[in-house]
Design a protein around this motif. Structure first.
Motif, PDB file in Angstrom:
ATOM      1  N   ARG B 164       0.813  -1.208   0.000  1.00 36.85           N
ATOM      2  CA  ARG B 164       0.000   0.000   0.000  1.00 36.85           C
ATOM      3  C   ARG B 164       0.852   1.265   0.000  1.00 36.85           C
ATOM      4  O   ARG B 164       0.331   2.371  -0.029  1.00 36.85           O
ATOM      5  N   GLU B 165       2.136   1.117   0.129  1.00 33.66           N
ATOM      6  CA  GLU B 165       2.999   2.293   0.077  1.00 33.66           C
ATOM      7  C   GLU B 165       4.253   1.956  -0.698  1.00 33.66           C
ATOM      8  O   GLU B 165       4.636   0.792  -0.789  1.00 33.66           O
ATOM      9  N   HIS B 166       4.849   2.961  -1.283  1.00 32.67           N
ATOM     10  CA  HIS B 166       6.189   2.801  -1.840  1.00 32.67           C
ATOM     11  C   HIS B 166       6.833   4.177  -1.861  1.00 32.67           C
ATOM     12  O   HIS B 166       6.165   5.199  -1.688  1.00 32.67           O
ATOM     13  N   TYR B 167       8.151   4.177  -2.003  1.00 36.00           N
ATOM     14  CA  TYR B 167       8.853   5.443  -2.165  1.00 36.00           C
ATOM     15  C   TYR B 167       9.056   5.678  -3.649  1.00 36.00           C
ATOM     16  O   TYR B 167       9.171   4.718  -4.425  1.00 36.00           O
ATOM     17  N   GLN B 168       9.074   6.927  -4.022  1.00 39.97           N
ATOM     18  CA  GLN B 168       9.164   7.236  -5.441  1.00 39.97           C
ATOM     19  C   GLN B 168      10.061   8.447  -5.665  1.00 39.97           C
ATOM     20  O   GLN B 168       9.778   9.547  -5.194  1.00 39.97           O
ATOM     21  N   TRP B 169      11.163   8.204  -6.369  1.00 38.36           N
ATOM     22  CA  TRP B 169      12.056   9.297  -6.759  1.00 38.36           C
ATOM     23  C   TRP B 169      11.344  10.128  -7.817  1.00 38.36           C
ATOM     24  O   TRP B 169      11.020   9.603  -8.883  1.00 38.36           O
ATOM     25  N   ASN B 170      11.075  11.392  -7.516  1.00 37.52           N
ATOM     26  CA  ASN B 170      10.421  12.292  -8.459  1.00 37.52           C
ATOM     27  C   ASN B 170      11.404  13.350  -8.934  1.00 37.52           C
ATOM     28  O   ASN B 170      12.059  13.998  -8.128  1.00 37.52           O
ATOM     29  N   MET B 171      11.500  13.519 -10.251  1.00 38.41           N
ATOM     30  CA  MET B 171      12.347  14.568 -10.834  1.00 38.41           C
ATOM     31  C   MET B 171      11.459  15.393 -11.755  1.00 38.41           C
ATOM     32  O   MET B 171      10.728  14.819 -12.581  1.00 38.41           O
ATOM     33  N   ASP B 172      11.507  16.699 -11.625  1.00 37.04           N
ATOM     34  CA  ASP B 172      10.643  17.549 -12.441  1.00 37.04           C
ATOM     35  C   ASP B 172      11.381  18.802 -12.904  1.00 37.04           C
ATOM     36  O   ASP B 172      12.216  19.334 -12.174  1.00 37.04           O
ATOM     37  N   ILE B 173      11.046  19.239 -14.106  1.00 37.10           N
ATOM     38  CA  ILE B 173      11.539  20.518 -14.609  1.00 37.10           C
ATOM     39  C   ILE B 173      10.327  21.388 -14.903  1.00 37.10           C
ATOM     40  O   ILE B 173       9.419  20.974 -15.629  1.00 37.10           O
ATOM     41  N   VAL B 174      10.301  22.556 -14.297  1.00 39.39           N
ATOM     42  CA  VAL B 174       9.168  23.472 -14.436  1.00 39.39           C
ATOM     43  C   VAL B 174       9.618  24.691 -15.232  1.00 39.39           C
ATOM     44  O   VAL B 174      10.643  25.293 -14.908  1.00 39.39           O
ATOM     45  N   GLY B 175       8.858  25.026 -16.279  1.00 32.62           N
ATOM     46  CA  GLY B 175       9.124  26.276 -16.993  1.00 32.62           C
ATOM     47  C   GLY B 175       9.863  26.117 -18.310  1.00 32.62           C
ATOM     48  O   GLY B 175      10.333  27.112 -18.851  1.00 32.62           O
ATOM     49  N   VAL B 176       9.971  24.908 -18.811  1.00 34.40           N
ATOM     50  CA  VAL B 176      10.626  24.698 -20.116  1.00 34.40           C
ATOM     51  C   VAL B 176       9.614  24.062 -21.064  1.00 34.40           C
ATOM     52  O   VAL B 176       9.124  22.970 -20.805  1.00 34.40           O
ATOM     53  N   ASN B 177       9.309  24.743 -22.175  1.00 36.37           N
ATOM     54  CA  ASN B 177       8.237  24.278 -23.056  1.00 36.37           C
ATOM     55  C   ASN B 177       8.748  23.495 -24.258  1.00 36.37           C
ATOM     56  O   ASN B 177       8.039  23.326 -25.235  1.00 36.37           O
ATOM     57  N   HIS B 178       9.975  23.023 -24.197  1.00 33.16           N
ATOM     58  CA  HIS B 178      10.488  22.265 -25.333  1.00 33.16           C
ATOM     59  C   HIS B 178      11.231  21.024 -24.857  1.00 33.16           C
ATOM     60  O   HIS B 178      11.437  20.816 -23.652  1.00 33.16           O
ATOM     61  N   VAL B 179      11.652  20.239 -25.829  1.00 33.60           N
ATOM     62  CA  VAL B 179      12.055  18.866 -25.580  1.00 33.60           C
ATOM     63  C   VAL B 179      13.388  18.723 -24.823  1.00 33.60           C
ATOM     64  O   VAL B 179      13.718  17.633 -24.348  1.00 33.60           O
ATOM     65  N   HIS B 180      14.118  19.802 -24.658  1.00 32.37           N
ATOM     66  CA  HIS B 180      15.352  19.720 -23.872  1.00 32.37           C
ATOM     67  C   HIS B 180      15.064  19.288 -22.434  1.00 32.37           C
ATOM     68  O   HIS B 180      15.898  18.648 -21.796  1.00 32.37           O
ATOM     69  N   ALA B 181      13.907  19.657 -21.936  1.00 34.10           N
ATOM     70  CA  ALA B 181      13.552  19.277 -20.566  1.00 34.10           C
ATOM     71  C   ALA B 181      13.348  17.760 -20.471  1.00 34.10           C
ATOM     72  O   ALA B 181      13.857  17.100 -19.554  1.00 34.10           O
ATOM     73  N   GLU B 182      12.610  17.201 -21.429  1.00 33.89           N
ATOM     74  CA  GLU B 182      12.426  15.739 -21.461  1.00 33.89           C
ATOM     75  C   GLU B 182      13.786  15.042 -21.512  1.00 33.89           C
ATOM     76  O   GLU B 182      14.042  14.077 -20.804  1.00 33.89           O
ATOM     77  N   LEU B 183      14.659  15.557 -22.394  1.00 37.95           N
ATOM     78  CA  LEU B 183      15.984  14.963 -22.563  1.00 37.95           C
ATOM     79  C   LEU B 183      16.781  14.947 -21.265  1.00 37.95           C
ATOM     80  O   LEU B 183      17.456  13.972 -20.937  1.00 37.95           O
ATOM     81  N   GLU B 184      16.695  16.075 -20.543  1.00 43.33           N
ATOM     82  CA  GLU B 184      17.465  16.194 -19.314  1.00 43.33           C
ATOM     83  C   GLU B 184      17.010  15.132 -18.304  1.00 43.33           C
ATOM     84  O   GLU B 184      17.831  14.498 -17.638  1.00 43.33           O
ATOM     85  N   LEU B 185      15.701  14.911 -18.234  1.00 41.24           N
ATOM     86  CA  LEU B 185      15.168  13.913 -17.313  1.00 41.24           C
ATOM     87  C   LEU B 185      15.540  12.502 -17.753  1.00 41.24           C
ATOM     88  O   LEU B 185      15.934  11.664 -16.935  1.00 41.24           O
ATOM     89  N   LEU B 186      15.425  12.242 -19.043  1.00 41.90           N
ATOM     90  CA  LEU B 186      15.787  10.913 -19.554  1.00 41.90           C
ATOM     91  C   LEU B 186      17.271  10.658 -19.325  1.00 41.90           C
ATOM     92  O   LEU B 186      17.671   9.562 -18.919  1.00 41.90           O
ATOM     93  N   ALA B 187      18.090  11.695 -19.537  1.00 37.73           N
ATOM     94  CA  ALA B 187      19.531  11.539 -19.341  1.00 37.73           C
ATOM     95  C   ALA B 187      19.849  11.244 -17.871  1.00 37.73           C
ATOM     96  O   ALA B 187      20.724  10.429 -17.564  1.00 37.73           O
ATOM     97  N   ALA B 188      19.127  11.907 -16.962  1.00 33.76           N
ATOM     98  CA  ALA B 188      19.366  11.682 -15.535  1.00 33.76           C
ATOM     99  C   ALA B 188      19.030  10.233 -15.164  1.00 33.76           C
ATOM    100  O   ALA B 188      19.762   9.581 -14.411  1.00 33.76           O
ATOM    101  N   ALA B 189      17.928   9.723 -15.713  1.00 33.08           N
ATOM    102  CA  ALA B 189      17.543   8.335 -15.423  1.00 33.08           C
ATOM    103  C   ALA B 189      18.584   7.365 -15.995  1.00 33.08           C
ATOM    104  O   ALA B 189      18.979   6.396 -15.332  1.00 33.08           O
ATOM    105  N   CYS B 190      19.049   7.638 -17.217  1.00 37.57           N
ATOM    106  CA  CYS B 190      20.062   6.761 -17.829  1.00 37.57           C
ATOM    107  C   CYS B 190      21.372   6.816 -17.045  1.00 37.57           C
ATOM    108  O   CYS B 190      22.035   5.793 -16.841  1.00 37.57           O
ATOM    109  N   PHE B 191      21.736   8.020 -16.583  1.00 39.78           N
ATOM    110  CA  PHE B 191      22.934   8.188 -15.761  1.00 39.78           C
ATOM    111  C   PHE B 191      22.833   7.316 -14.516  1.00 39.78           C
ATOM    112  O   PHE B 191      23.772   6.618 -14.138  1.00 39.78           O
ATOM    113  N   PHE B 192      21.642   7.361 -13.891  1.00 32.03           N
ATOM    114  CA  PHE B 192      21.399   6.543 -12.695  1.00 32.03           C
ATOM    115  C   PHE B 192      21.579   5.055 -13.013  1.00 32.03           C
ATOM    116  O   PHE B 192      22.285   4.333 -12.297  1.00 32.03           O
TER     117      PHE B 192
END
Lengths: 500, 500
Positions: B164-192
């Motif tokens: 009924r519970e789990h921990y969840q690593w949340n990463m968010d970028i607020v204020g960027v309306n183009h795909v560089h933000a998606e890339l940054e998040l995907l890159a962080a996950a791949c780095f991990f």
């Protein structure tokens, strides 16, 4: 008014209290941000709770790290448990504030659960999970030295400034039936204070013994194990909870409350007198017996001397703490100016595991709880908080134009692979000034500006924002794209050249 | 049966479900520990939740540290918020599992609150707290790159093994309306993943775009912004949630559910066909238009190449994710063997802040949630978990007898002041063997045995448990009590002498 508002808020089930709170909120919103639209309530965190923005989180993480470091220096190991617990764990019938103010509810399957008001019952539960209830044998080697930093909750009518949650550093020793365990916990707390620069002239720890109080109260009919006729609550525990209120409500009120559990006015007067004993020796004289409980307190103070923590400790016969389960030595840390609430409180609870697990589970325990709020106030007052500025990232990387973004991403990843922390600006910026402003806000050490001329030459320009030459000039180098790991050397060399 | 049991459990309000669970529990208890007394239920953590004993906590802290390191390498800053939130934050009328399974209740003041099911609405709320709702202006410099590791809750009928519970690593970028933000998040996950030794042959990240799906669905009458007649829910969001179930329930069932929101069988067939498009180019052909949404996906894959993460990414037209608020690129990480549930999921949600804060608050956001459970299973399967043995304390200190305890305490404190972590054994032990056993269990580096002969000479014997001489002998030194900070030098010298 109530009807109109209730209608306005589109929910006729609002209680009067809720409406009053909403009015308070609207007034506050109106004062603070008159240029704005009224904010929907669900944009606030629930009443009495805190959001931790990055700047708040940096402070919190710093404090928790100090808790963890101190625990680790004393060989304690961290544990954790769900914030939700079964209500039954807290049913103690002793009139404790912490139990009366539980944040409890019935779940969708009919279980009575609560956001935990404190961590000790959870620890007890976890230890008993590793215990054979029939024999009392614990299946992990004792003693346990465990710590945790749980968030704890209470539900009471909110007044401004009173929170419904706080974090609490909990340290416990399980399986030691003598005063060395108390000492170890007191020493860990003193170590923490000293590490933060809070000396014994700023905080003290009042130490007392419920075992001594037991002797005092027994003389007046409140004997150990005796139950209250009305509700079956433990009389001694109830007396302790009443006495704990002495500071807040005064002697007359305590006398009245003690009368409710059968203590005569004369007895109450003598008890109150004992609580004022200025030293453990004088308390022993008052009791007229040099019992084991008194010896224990004396031994604790002697050993504290050798442990190097006696400058923090003071004997105080009136300290009993407001939790029902304490059985022996109890203590609380206070600021010597007397302006703040208790900083930390703890004590021995040798009967709690028996209460949960049955008569075989007589497993001795000692522990303390150390809240995150009062210590923060104290640290601010003493100016002992570090400055927390920027995120302190190693590099800010900025692309000159969108078509260089992939290059900037590539450089960023290579720098990260060398171990550096890198803030890649998502939106390319032609203006160098804007990038530097961002780097400055982030507290970055170096700035990488990915521009076409350098890239064409197979290099990238890296500017060091912290190191200046002797002529107060910034250091910058052009680092080959295929040798980004050499940047430290390049900068060191550039600095040496400029200064030579 | 029900009545008898209910009586036995002394609570006639027990639901049948509760009684069944209690029976399950009793059977389990009976099987696992027949030598024991039946355990009271309140000794268990609440149904579907986890206790973290020190050995579990070491693993959890290790994982969380890896989350934090990766976030920090990408210049993200940590934030946090209360586990309790207002229910209104999650009222989205789109049939999302996460909303249907809230752990919600009414508090004592009549507020509808819930243990948070996910973190994104909380982030949105916190950003809007810093936003002027009338102008949409955010009072902190954008973009925000924030992360958090919240515990998230759901309430559903428990089956064994479902939490009924789990921990969840949340990463968010607020204020960027183009795909560089998606890339940054995907890159962080791949780095991990890379940092943990999980290569692209083990996990992949399926990437798709709801904006592309929007074009597909619009052709079949499900247009952006159109509302469901029955309950006013957003039709496109509802269609996404139905399509998200495709893997679980199959095409026929999806067709039936789509019919409920007005999609004809023919249309459903064409939609299902589009979801099978093997590449973004073929999907573009199917749509028959080379729209901006398609360009965006292509650009993401091109940049991923430069970023060095394209080996992890695959295009998958059927990935839509089960949350109503996504508007653009969406993704989910999966194990390539196909044995585990999704490891991580995320996407762009450009309209959520507007939904909460009003039309001016069109603040673009992208984020992902990365649970702690599936990745742990994967790490175990791949044998990538470090060994976690003992607490790794520097010193274990043991007094030979009670009268030497104060001395042992004194020595312990001095060692701690030099920066060492010290486990002082609370109960003095004459038997050296018992102390060594304890030191061994604790994974200690050195053992200090405080015995009368050495103390009389003003020294204490310290044995190094990890370093051996070339003749495989242990190193031990007698260190002066007034120079405990020199112990490292003494041991180094003793080792050199023995080996010379």
């Amino acid at each position: 008014m109530k009807t109109r508002l209730a209608k306005e808020f589109n929910d006729s089930n609002w209680s009067e209290k809720k409406i009053e709170k909403e009015l308070d909120r609207l007034v506050e919103v109106g004062n603070s941000a008159s240029d704005e639209i009224a904010r929907p309530t669900y944009l606030d965190p629930p009443s009495g709770t805190r959001d931790f923005y990055p700047q708040d989180m940096r402070v919190r993480s710093w404090l928790f790290d100090k808790f963890r470091e101190s625990a680790s220096h004393f060989g304690f190991q961290e544990y954790d448990a769900p914030v939700l617990e079964n209500v039954q764990l807290y049913e103690r019938k002793a009139g404790e504030e912490i139990v009366d103010q539980m944040y409890n509810f019935v779940d969708k399957e009919g279980y009575h659960v609560t956001l935990r008001p404190e961590m000790t019952p959870t620890l007890a539960r976890m230890v008993l999970q590793k215990t054979n209830l029939q024999t009392g044998e614990v299946r992990v080697p004792l003693p346990l030295k465990w710590f945790s930093i749980p968030q704890c909750w209470r539900f009471e009518t909110t007044q401004r400034g009173r929170k419904r949650e706080h974090y609490q550093w909990n340290m416990d020793i399980v399986g030691v039936n003598h005063v060395h365990a108390e000492l170890e916990l007191l020493a860990a707390a003193c170590f923490f204070f000293r590490k933060l620069g809070i000396g014994p002239e700023v905080v003290g720890i009042k130490v007392n013994s419920r075992a001594v109080l037991e002797v005092v109260l027994a003389k007046h009919g409140v004997e150990k194990g005796k139950k209250n006729e009305a509700d079956g609550g433990d009389l001694f525990a109830m007396a302790c909870i009443i006495i704990d209120k002495l500071d807040k409500i005064g002697g007359d009120e305590v006398t009245k409350l003690l009368a409710n559990i059968g203590v005569s006015t004369d007895s109450a007067a003598e008890i109150l007198k004992a609580l004022e004993a200025p030293s453990v020796e004088e308390l022993a004289n008052l009791i007229g017996t040099d019992c084991e409980a008194i010896h224990e307190v004396k031994r604790l103070f002697e050993l504290a001397e050798e442990y190097g923590i006696s400058d923090y400790l003071v004997f105080d016969a009136s300290v009993v703490r407001g939790l029902a389960y304490y059985t022996g030595i109890v203590w609380e840390a206070f600021d010597r100016r007397g302006e703040l609430r208790a900083i930390m409180g703890g004590g021995r609870y040798d009967r709690l595991l028996e209460l949960y697990g049955g008569e075989k589970c007589q497993i001795p325990c000692v522990g303390f709880g150390f809240g995150d709020c009062v210590i923060m106030e104290l640290l601010k007052d003493c100016d002992k908080l570090p400055k927390f500025t920027g995120s302190g990232v190693d590099y800010v990387v900025c692309a000159f134009s969108p078509d260089l973004y992939g290059k900037a991403a590539n450089i960023s990843m290579k720098l990260r692979m060398t171990g550096a922390t890198v803030d890649l600006m998502p939106t390319p910026k032609k203006k160098v000034a804007a990038s530097f402003k961002h780097a400055d806000l982030a507290g970055a050490r170096r700035m990488v500006f990915v521009a076409p001329d350098e890239i064409a030459k197979g290099v990238v320009r890296i500017k060091d924002l912290r190191t200046k030459t002797k002529n107060d000039e910034a250091i910058q180098v052009d680092c080959p794209l295929d040798a980004l790991h050499t940047v430290d050397d390049l900068i060191a060399k550039a600095l040496a050249d400029a200064n030579s």
